[in-house]
Motif scaffolding. Sequence first.
Motif, PDB file in Angstrom:
ATOM      1  N   SER A   1       3.902  11.410 -43.482  1.00 52.57           N
ATOM      2  CA  SER A   1       2.668  11.589 -44.637  1.00 52.57           C
ATOM      3  C   SER A   1       2.933  12.358 -45.453  1.00 52.57           C
ATOM      4  O   SER A   1       2.864  12.556 -47.001  1.00 52.57           O
ATOM      5  N   ASN A   2       3.812  13.192 -45.163  1.00 55.21           N
ATOM      6  CA  ASN A   2       4.455  13.978 -46.297  1.00 55.21           C
ATOM      7  C   ASN A   2       6.136  13.773 -47.965  1.00 55.21           C
ATOM      8  O   ASN A   2       6.099  14.198 -48.384  1.00 55.21           O
TER       9      ASN A   2
ATOM     10  N   TRP B   1       4.862  11.527 -49.389  1.00 56.23           N
ATOM     11  CA  TRP B   1       3.837  11.611 -50.733  1.00 56.23           C
ATOM     12  C   TRP B   1       4.087  13.095 -51.328  1.00 56.23           C
ATOM     13  O   TRP B   1       3.542  12.712 -52.565  1.00 56.23           O
ATOM     14  N   ASN B   2       4.859  13.820 -50.817  1.00 56.76           N
ATOM     15  CA  ASN B   2       5.232  14.732 -51.764  1.00 56.76           C
ATOM     16  C   ASN B   2       6.274  15.142 -52.678  1.00 56.76           C
ATOM     17  O   ASN B   2       5.898  15.981 -53.418  1.00 56.76           O
TER      18      ASN B   2
ATOM     19  N   LYS C   1      12.705  17.842 -52.271  1.00 53.21           N
ATOM     20  CA  LYS C   1      12.220  18.293 -53.287  1.00 53.21           C
ATOM     21  C   LYS C   1      13.010  17.072 -55.131  1.00 53.21           C
ATOM     22  O   LYS C   1      12.144  16.959 -55.876  1.00 53.21           O
TER      23      LYS C   1
ATOM     24  N   GLY D   1      10.147  14.969 -46.699  1.00 52.97           N
ATOM     25  CA  GLY D   1       9.355  15.215 -47.978  1.00 52.97           C
ATOM     26  C   GLY D   1       8.961  16.056 -48.049  1.00 52.97           C
ATOM     27  O   GLY D   1       8.837  16.588 -49.582  1.00 52.97           O
ATOM     28  N   GLU D   2      10.646  17.230 -47.726  1.00 50.23           N
ATOM     29  CA  GLU D   2      10.381  18.831 -48.075  1.00 50.23           C
ATOM     30  C   GLU D   2      12.024  18.457 -49.594  1.00 50.23           C
ATOM     31  O   GLU D   2      12.568  19.497 -49.346  1.00 50.23           O
TER      32      GLU D   2
ATOM     33  N   GLU E   1      11.400  13.230 -41.301  1.00 47.39           N
ATOM     34  CA  GLU E   1       9.526  13.129 -41.875  1.00 47.39           C
ATOM     35  C   GLU E   1      10.209  14.599 -42.925  1.00 47.39           C
ATOM     36  O   GLU E   1       9.142  14.617 -43.836  1.00 47.39           O
ATOM     37  N   CYS E   2      10.686  15.351 -42.485  1.00 44.29           N
ATOM     38  CA  CYS E   2      11.468  16.983 -43.071  1.00 44.29           C
ATOM     39  C   CYS E   2      11.972  15.914 -45.113  1.00 44.29           C
ATOM     40  O   CYS E   2      11.901  16.624 -45.811  1.00 44.29           O
TER      41      CYS E   2
ATOM     42  N   SER F   1      -0.263  10.612 -55.489  1.00 40.36           N
ATOM     43  CA  SER F   1       0.752  11.711 -55.650  1.00 40.36           C
ATOM     44  C   SER F   1       2.075  11.656 -56.484  1.00 40.36           C
ATOM     45  O   SER F   1       2.889  12.071 -57.202  1.00 40.36           O
TER      46      SER F   1
ATOM     47  N   GLN G   1      -2.484   9.061 -49.983  1.00 42.73           N
ATOM     48  CA  GLN G   1      -1.842   9.261 -50.952  1.00 42.73           C
ATOM     49  C   GLN G   1      -0.608   9.774 -52.036  1.00 42.73           C
ATOM     50  O   GLN G   1       0.297   9.774 -52.281  1.00 42.73           O
TER      51      GLN G   1
END
Length: 758
Positions: A241-242, A244-245, A223, A220-221, A217-218, A269, A266
């Motif tokens: 879910s993240n 899509w960040n 970038k 998404g962090e 999940e991380c 994005s 999402q």
Amino acid sequence: MLGLSFNKFSGSLRLPWKFSLFNLEYLYLHSNQLSGKIPNSITNASKLTILEMSKNSFSGSVPDFGNLRLLRRLIFSDNSLSGSTNSPNQELVFFSTLTNCQYLKLLDVSGNPLNGILPPSIGNITTSLEVFWAHNCNIKGIIPSGIGNWSSLRYLYLDQNQLTGFIPPTIGKLKQLQILSLYENRLQGYIPLDLCRLSNMGNLYLNDNILTGPIPECFGEVKSLRDINLGSNMLNSTIPSNFWNLGDLLFLNLSSNSLSGQLSSQISSLKVINQLDLSSNQFSGNITSSIDGCQSLEFLSLSNNKFEGFIPPSLGNVRGLSTLDLSNNNLSGSIPKSLENLHLLRYFNVSYNKLEGEIPNGGPFVNITAQSFVNNSALCGVKRFQVPPCIEKNTRRSRQKNIARLMKYILPSFISVIILGTIVILLLMRRRKTKRVPTLDDDISLGISWRRASYIELLRGTNGFSETNLLGKGSFGSVFKGTLSDGLNVAVKVFNLQLERVVRSFDTECEILSSVRHRNLVQIFGCCTNLEFKALILGYMSNGSLEKWLYSENYCLDLIQRLKIAIDVALALEYLHHGHTYPVVHCDIKPSNVLLDEDMTAHLGDFGIAKLFDEGETMVQTKTLATIGYAAPEYGSEGKVSRNGDVYSYGILLLEMFTGKKPTDNMFNGEMSLKDYVHEALQENVVSEIVASNLLAREDQHFGAKEECVSSVFSLAIKCLTISPEERINIIETVAALKRIKAKIVANTARPLEDNRY
């Protein structure tokens, strides 16, 4: 500085044992035809900072470069160098000697058959190292955790090897890392969360391994990520879910896993994403209409999932789409008219869904073929899409008038007749039951989408099964071109009932073809069968068989065409082996069973001796004979049938396609086989001498790139032909490798030649 690159120097590099050019700092020998061993005396030039020897034919063991303490760049990729030992399970000790080179920034050993294990001491190479290239070296064993010591590393390439074990968490210490490429190995276990610490990572390639568990999940962090490929693993979670960040993501490939869940709204994005491949998973639910937020999208594949509901009309707003594949899902409703706005669309596929209504005919649909729409519920449209014409409905006023007339005059009488008829039928049924005797015109429909065609219709459609309509003959019968009563062109495979095992072969093809569906398999429309006649009604392939194109003087295939056909066949096998409910083993891969449609798309056919495995089965015994020259060794000696056997046959097919020689050619006797012939050419670096005619020409400005392409195909084929079935690569790995080979040759021949690798 001494620069001798890009010439045709050949022979061995002969240097006196006291070779000493004290002032030599830069030595460039790459892109020649030098062979033999690299002389140890080259290390006497103690001031060398750059030594570039790539793209030659140097062989033997890698010298000890530890004396060159000032080296900054050491490059000897794309040669035939091996480790310092003949045993494939020994450490590659030359890496340890480089610990003396404290200024080393770039090390490239790629494309050499090193055949060894990375030593734990490799982590002691200088912390100044920024680039480490070691792909396609047949490196085995685990990735040493000491790699985490290379604090300055920016690019790490260990792809296309045979690495096993886990991805070491210590890679998370490489704070400067921008590209991590570990694809096409045998790495297993979870993706370590430590990778999320790589705050500068832009490209992550972990595809074609055996990785399991969830997507961290991380991620998404992180970038900085621009390109993520986790395809062809065994990942089994939902998309975090993240995820899509990652607003700057350009490429995302999660295909061929066991991922599930719904496609989040999402996704909008991802404003700049260019390619999105989620195919061959277990995603479900609706395709979100917010996908039009991905305005830069050019490639979108959601095929082979469980998506349902309507195709969102908002897709018509993604004007840059050139590829859209929604095939093999449970989509319903109509094809949105808005898709006519996709003027750049070149590939479109919605086959094997539950779509209905009119197929759009404007915009890009002018160039879309019928294969893109097969096996749907009730599509209609123009004739070239090979669907029924759309029927105009009556106006509402006339319909209401007819209903009123029916209710007033006809309905009461109709009800009376129904009641009387029911009484009569019940009385007759009590007296006796009748059973109809089948006639020659009877047929069996084995699936709801199968076409009902009588013997008379087939007889008329093939001009009485005349010789002029004969397309070919096989071991169990003949194939004729036919035209059904509605004008549809088909191929009619008529079985010779006088031969043994024919009925079993017919039943096998019916069972398998009625359950499989893929754009690279020959489509079946139905069958006609009774006690005296059995035939399958198949899709007509206007360009005939691959065998015709390989061996007829009037036909010719170029390099790219052969690659595309090879990928098509591999995709068909990938679906049969891994994408079907139960594995299907074809058992008879050969050029005559590969058929080409009007667009030269390849379709695999003839499932007469195929095997449909039960759940959990990986191997079965058989007495059925496959074609000599293509059958795997364990098939002939022990009658063992498995997916590995198809991979072996496919390897022979690859060699035949690019050498133009059959495995049963007279030149291949007991001492030499087609495999040996190609393997020897690879070892001696004379691939250009054995390729099929017209594929390579030295005057071609892209000769080098094309020769490298063919060499890569041959090397891949050899991996398919390992004697031990367990050691062969699987078809998923094969598909991925071929796609990379094709992408590379297309890129190299589409732009002027240049050497900008570094």
